[in-house]
Scaffold this motif. Structure first.
Motif, PDB file in Angstrom:
ATOM      1  N   SER A 167     -26.620  80.775 -33.259  1.00  0.00           N
ATOM      2  CA  SER A 167     -25.751  80.917 -34.428  1.00  0.00           C
ATOM      3  C   SER A 167     -24.547  79.993 -34.385  1.00  0.00           C
ATOM      4  O   SER A 167     -24.161  79.417 -35.404  1.00  0.00           O
ATOM      5  CB  SER A 167     -25.212  82.350 -34.519  1.00  0.00           C
ATOM      6  OG  SER A 167     -26.251  83.282 -34.503  1.00  0.00           O
ATOM      7  N   PHE A 168     -23.921  79.876 -33.230  1.00  0.00           N
ATOM      8  CA  PHE A 168     -22.574  79.300 -33.179  1.00  0.00           C
ATOM      9  C   PHE A 168     -22.495  77.908 -32.564  1.00  0.00           C
ATOM     10  O   PHE A 168     -21.486  77.232 -32.714  1.00  0.00           O
ATOM     11  CB  PHE A 168     -21.634  80.247 -32.421  1.00  0.00           C
ATOM     12  CG  PHE A 168     -21.566  81.621 -33.019  1.00  0.00           C
ATOM     13  CD1 PHE A 168     -21.364  81.791 -34.383  1.00  0.00           C
ATOM     14  CD2 PHE A 168     -21.702  82.760 -32.229  1.00  0.00           C
ATOM     15  CE1 PHE A 168     -21.296  83.059 -34.953  1.00  0.00           C
ATOM     16  CE2 PHE A 168     -21.631  84.034 -32.784  1.00  0.00           C
ATOM     17  CZ  PHE A 168     -21.437  84.178 -34.141  1.00  0.00           C
ATOM     18  N   ASN A 188     -24.027  74.898 -33.114  1.00  0.00           N
ATOM     19  CA  ASN A 188     -24.905  74.192 -34.036  1.00  0.00           C
ATOM     20  C   ASN A 188     -24.270  72.875 -34.475  1.00  0.00           C
ATOM     21  O   ASN A 188     -24.342  72.492 -35.632  1.00  0.00           O
ATOM     22  CB  ASN A 188     -25.165  75.125 -35.232  1.00  0.00           C
ATOM     23  CG  ASN A 188     -26.486  74.833 -35.911  1.00  0.00           C
ATOM     24  OD1 ASN A 188     -27.410  74.333 -35.295  1.00  0.00           O
ATOM     25  ND2 ASN A 188     -26.545  75.126 -37.187  1.00  0.00           N
ATOM     26  N   SER A 189     -23.641  72.199 -33.525  1.00  0.00           N
ATOM     27  CA  SER A 189     -22.963  70.945 -33.844  1.00  0.00           C
ATOM     28  C   SER A 189     -23.560  69.841 -32.966  1.00  0.00           C
ATOM     29  O   SER A 189     -24.309  70.112 -32.030  1.00  0.00           O
ATOM     30  CB  SER A 189     -21.464  71.118 -33.576  1.00  0.00           C
ATOM     31  OG  SER A 189     -20.939  70.110 -32.763  1.00  0.00           O
ATOM     32  N   ASN A 229     -15.178  69.284 -28.436  1.00  0.00           N
ATOM     33  CA  ASN A 229     -16.428  69.929 -28.040  1.00  0.00           C
ATOM     34  C   ASN A 229     -17.058  70.673 -29.208  1.00  0.00           C
ATOM     35  O   ASN A 229     -16.443  70.832 -30.261  1.00  0.00           O
ATOM     36  CB  ASN A 229     -16.168  70.882 -26.864  1.00  0.00           C
ATOM     37  CG  ASN A 229     -15.233  72.024 -27.245  1.00  0.00           C
ATOM     38  OD1 ASN A 229     -15.619  72.913 -28.000  1.00  0.00           O
ATOM     39  ND2 ASN A 229     -13.996  71.999 -26.753  1.00  0.00           N
ATOM     40  N   GLN A 239      -9.289  76.025 -31.420  1.00  0.00           N
ATOM     41  CA  GLN A 239      -9.362  76.874 -32.602  1.00  0.00           C
ATOM     42  C   GLN A 239     -10.410  76.407 -33.606  1.00  0.00           C
ATOM     43  O   GLN A 239     -10.695  77.101 -34.581  1.00  0.00           O
ATOM     44  CB  GLN A 239      -7.980  76.978 -33.246  1.00  0.00           C
ATOM     45  CG  GLN A 239      -6.983  77.582 -32.262  1.00  0.00           C
ATOM     46  CD  GLN A 239      -5.695  78.028 -32.912  1.00  0.00           C
ATOM     47  OE1 GLN A 239      -5.673  78.501 -34.042  1.00  0.00           O
ATOM     48  NE2 GLN A 239      -4.590  77.853 -32.190  1.00  0.00           N
ATOM     49  N   ASP A 240     -10.972  75.215 -33.380  1.00  0.00           N
ATOM     50  CA  ASP A 240     -11.948  74.681 -34.340  1.00  0.00           C
ATOM     51  C   ASP A 240     -13.393  74.841 -33.874  1.00  0.00           C
ATOM     52  O   ASP A 240     -14.306  74.260 -34.454  1.00  0.00           O
ATOM     53  CB  ASP A 240     -11.652  73.203 -34.619  1.00  0.00           C
ATOM     54  CG  ASP A 240     -11.776  72.352 -33.365  1.00  0.00           C
ATOM     55  OD1 ASP A 240     -11.672  72.918 -32.244  1.00  0.00           O
ATOM     56  OD2 ASP A 240     -12.000  71.134 -33.480  1.00  0.00           O
ATOM     57  N   VAL A 241     -13.593  75.613 -32.815  1.00  0.00           N
ATOM     58  CA  VAL A 241     -14.963  75.878 -32.338  1.00  0.00           C
ATOM     59  C   VAL A 241     -15.063  77.355 -31.977  1.00  0.00           C
ATOM     60  O   VAL A 241     -14.047  78.053 -31.885  1.00  0.00           O
ATOM     61  CB  VAL A 241     -15.304  75.057 -31.067  1.00  0.00           C
ATOM     62  CG1 VAL A 241     -15.315  73.567 -31.352  1.00  0.00           C
ATOM     63  CG2 VAL A 241     -14.343  75.397 -29.924  1.00  0.00           C
ATOM     64  N   ILE A 242     -16.294  77.822 -31.767  1.00  0.00           N
ATOM     65  CA  ILE A 242     -16.475  79.202 -31.320  1.00  0.00           C
ATOM     66  C   ILE A 242     -16.341  79.252 -29.793  1.00  0.00           C
ATOM     67  O   ILE A 242     -16.925  78.430 -29.080  1.00  0.00           O
ATOM     68  CB  ILE A 242     -17.850  79.751 -31.746  1.00  0.00           C
ATOM     69  CG1 ILE A 242     -18.052  79.602 -33.258  1.00  0.00           C
ATOM     70  CG2 ILE A 242     -17.998  81.210 -31.310  1.00  0.00           C
ATOM     71  CD1 ILE A 242     -17.013  80.240 -34.134  1.00  0.00           C
ATOM     72  N   ASN A 274     -10.165  84.574 -34.860  1.00  0.00           N
ATOM     73  CA  ASN A 274     -11.440  84.842 -35.540  1.00  0.00           C
ATOM     74  C   ASN A 274     -12.567  83.941 -35.060  1.00  0.00           C
ATOM     75  O   ASN A 274     -13.675  84.008 -35.576  1.00  0.00           O
ATOM     76  CB  ASN A 274     -11.289  84.811 -37.069  1.00  0.00           C
ATOM     77  CG  ASN A 274     -11.065  83.410 -37.598  1.00  0.00           C
ATOM     78  OD1 ASN A 274     -11.114  82.423 -36.863  1.00  0.00           O
ATOM     79  ND2 ASN A 274     -10.822  83.317 -38.892  1.00  0.00           N
ATOM     80  N   LEU A 329     -17.659  86.450 -37.964  1.00  0.00           N
ATOM     81  CA  LEU A 329     -18.629  86.020 -36.951  1.00  0.00           C
ATOM     82  C   LEU A 329     -19.739  87.049 -36.766  1.00  0.00           C
ATOM     83  O   LEU A 329     -20.899  86.693 -36.579  1.00  0.00           O
ATOM     84  CB  LEU A 329     -17.935  85.734 -35.614  1.00  0.00           C
ATOM     85  CG  LEU A 329     -17.027  84.507 -35.561  1.00  0.00           C
ATOM     86  CD1 LEU A 329     -16.662  84.178 -34.115  1.00  0.00           C
ATOM     87  CD2 LEU A 329     -17.663  83.293 -36.213  1.00  0.00           C
TER      88      LEU A 329
END
Lengths: 350, 350
Positions: free
Chosen positions: A94-95, A97-98, A143, A172-175, A198, A226
């Protein structure tokens, strides 16, 4: 084979060795030496087996409610799955995916690179320092996501919440996934931080502190956003992952806080005694916040000790991996099991 | 959200509606109206709950042995998973890994396109003919794999083994999956063909004919080569998918052949009586080899009947999909439940 080009080829995770021999002392899979809460058996015995003809509750609401109450959060912040491996696999899918690499330590849970390979996720492995501690500044680069176990395995070392919060501040820009498989044995959970961040996912398991490895239950805690993404991916894979008996048993386990706390206390006590015993025998140990100890001996190689213990029907975990190939990961058993371990070690070292 | 570009966005499968009301007649999820074999309860009651502290057998050998004996094959030809949805998801991930589109009928199990979307598998949907039969020649084109349910759902129509064998003859360079979720209700299984065709995978479930939807158990049968690929992918995703209680319960179910056969016989009998009743009331039915019937009425629209039945606490399945939007899929319940259904339908049609 004519169809060979259509097949996915993978190198699977290798779990700890299992033995059919009931008389062995099994300290190689970080299982709990104590049985689950008696409430688990009671709840399953009282279950109406005729209702197994119906599908289970796909939303697992009773279990989610029990967990939400336990952690003083809302059910919309709770996800449950078929063991934390299932939860983590879904979270990776799910998370992460980059196209940018995700980050996790070079010494950590060996399933992470397996999921990366299965889902084609690029990754990088910042090295732990010489004391096997995570170096925060290595996680300040660009990352595609971060996963860190806290406490880490197989080192057993735990970090405090200010460490986790600094990691989150810088990412803060990734899980960011914190894998808390062993958190109950002395570390502080990051669950209270999900309200503030979040992008934080906290994963836990019922296999260790709750003595329910055989029931296959894991959970994730995160922001509502999420959790709903995780639910959508889960419902695109398998809508009903937890069977009705696992749901009932796991719920009963969460509600029996007293038994849970007593069991934890016993294991921590045995662990701290074990640390002293290991030191007396010339072993180096790392400070553990888990139900296992990573140890290495000053004179005898880990692999030799591993094989000699096996001859004596005591199974511990040896990793044939860089940097930890002279270490053993030893699960904390009962006091009786640990006494037998130390007697065996004394004979081997003599 | 800063992290929104790293997330997987999916449109999940929507399962049949569930209701908390215990008094409804639930004919919408193809569950079995009869309870599981009493041997299931017996086996789980006799289980030593203390052993839940240990991981289950990751190889599920007892369950595989029971299934192998049941079908007169080897355990190396058997794979088990957390419901047939888990087995199918793993099979899609393992075997449909080409750039060519996989093929499945336009009217079929609605989870197939969801897995394709989750795993980025291209697909094409050859149309069933006007009688909702699969057209074999549509499956003779180049493709990346084939999946066909036999009997098909939601049509209920089954094909014989010579049809399956012709499909295999024409598709030897891809994996062909036959999804036999409903096969036990009157269709012939393709399991005997796995010896001849090493590209055939047969998938079954314990949720329908074995009344164990609540226990989440499914299985696949195939050549040793394909089973080991499936095992490797499973062990790259989640090593322990079946919990110890599900393993024990499912094994007991397979061993109780007498109960299984009696239950099947009752459902087939009720189904054949229901066909007559539906015809009397002006419904068109399709010949079903399953535990459900696809029906449409000559005068009243399916959606109207669906809503009126719901008002009377009878839940059936309505699909708002092309070609079947004037059909209802109705699960075969007990004789008593079907009597109530027909009384309700008489009132609605009056």
């Amino acid at each position: 084979m004519l169809w060979a080009d259509k097949i996915r080829v993978v190198k699977p995770y290798v779990p700890g060795e299992q033995s059919k021999n009931q008389n062995i002392i099994k300290l190689n899979a970080n299982e709990n030496p104590y049985p689950p809460s008696p409430e688990v058996k009671k709840a399953i015995s009282e279950f109406d087996f005729d209702t197994l003809k119906k599908y289970p509750d796909a939303n697992s609401m009773e279990l989610k409610s029990a967990l939400a109450e336990n952690y003083n959060i809302k059910t919309e912040n709770v996800f449950v799955g078929n063991g934390s491996d299932d939860v983590l696999a879904l979270a990776f899918m799910s998370f992460f995916n980059s196209n940018k690499p995700i980050l996790f330590p070079d010494i950590t849970y060996s399933f992470y690179p397996v999921w990366c390979s299965l889902f084609n996720i690029p990754y990088e492995n910042p090295a732990l320092d010489d004391n096997f501690r995570i170096v925060l500044k290595d996680y300040e680069k660009e990352n595609g996501g971060i996963i860190i176990p806290n406490p880490n395995a197989p080192t057993g070392i735990g970090e405090n919440l200010s460490f986790i919060e600094e990691l989150l501040q810088k990412n803060q820009d990734v899980i960011v996934i914190i894998d808390e498989a062993y958190v109950d044995f002395g570390c502080e959970s990051a669950i209270p931080l999900i309200e503030k961040y979040n992008n934080l996912v906290v994963v836990q398991t019922f296999s260790k502190s709750r003595s329910l490895a055989g029931l296959r239950v894991g959970a994730a805690f995160a922001s509502k956003e999420l959790i709903s993404i995780l639910e959508a991916v889960k419902n695109s894979y398998n809508s009903y992952t937890l069977d009705s008996l696992a749901l009932v048993g796991a719920t009963a386990s969460v509600k029996d806080k007293k038994y849970f706390e007593e069991t934890i206390k016993k294991i921590i006590n045995t662990r701290e005694n074990a640390v002293c015993e290991f030191k007396k025998l010339g072993f180096k140990t790392y400070e553990s916040k888990t139900n296992f100890l990573l140890v290495s001996h000053e004179k005898i190689h880990a692999k030799d000790i591993f094989l000699k213990l096996k001859e004596k029907d005591i199974f511990v975990r040896y990793f044939n991996s860089k940097r930890i190939d002279n270490c053993l990961r030893i699960t904390i058993g009962t006091d009786e099991e640990m006494d037998k371990l130390f007697s065996a070690l004394k004979e081997i070292l003599a």
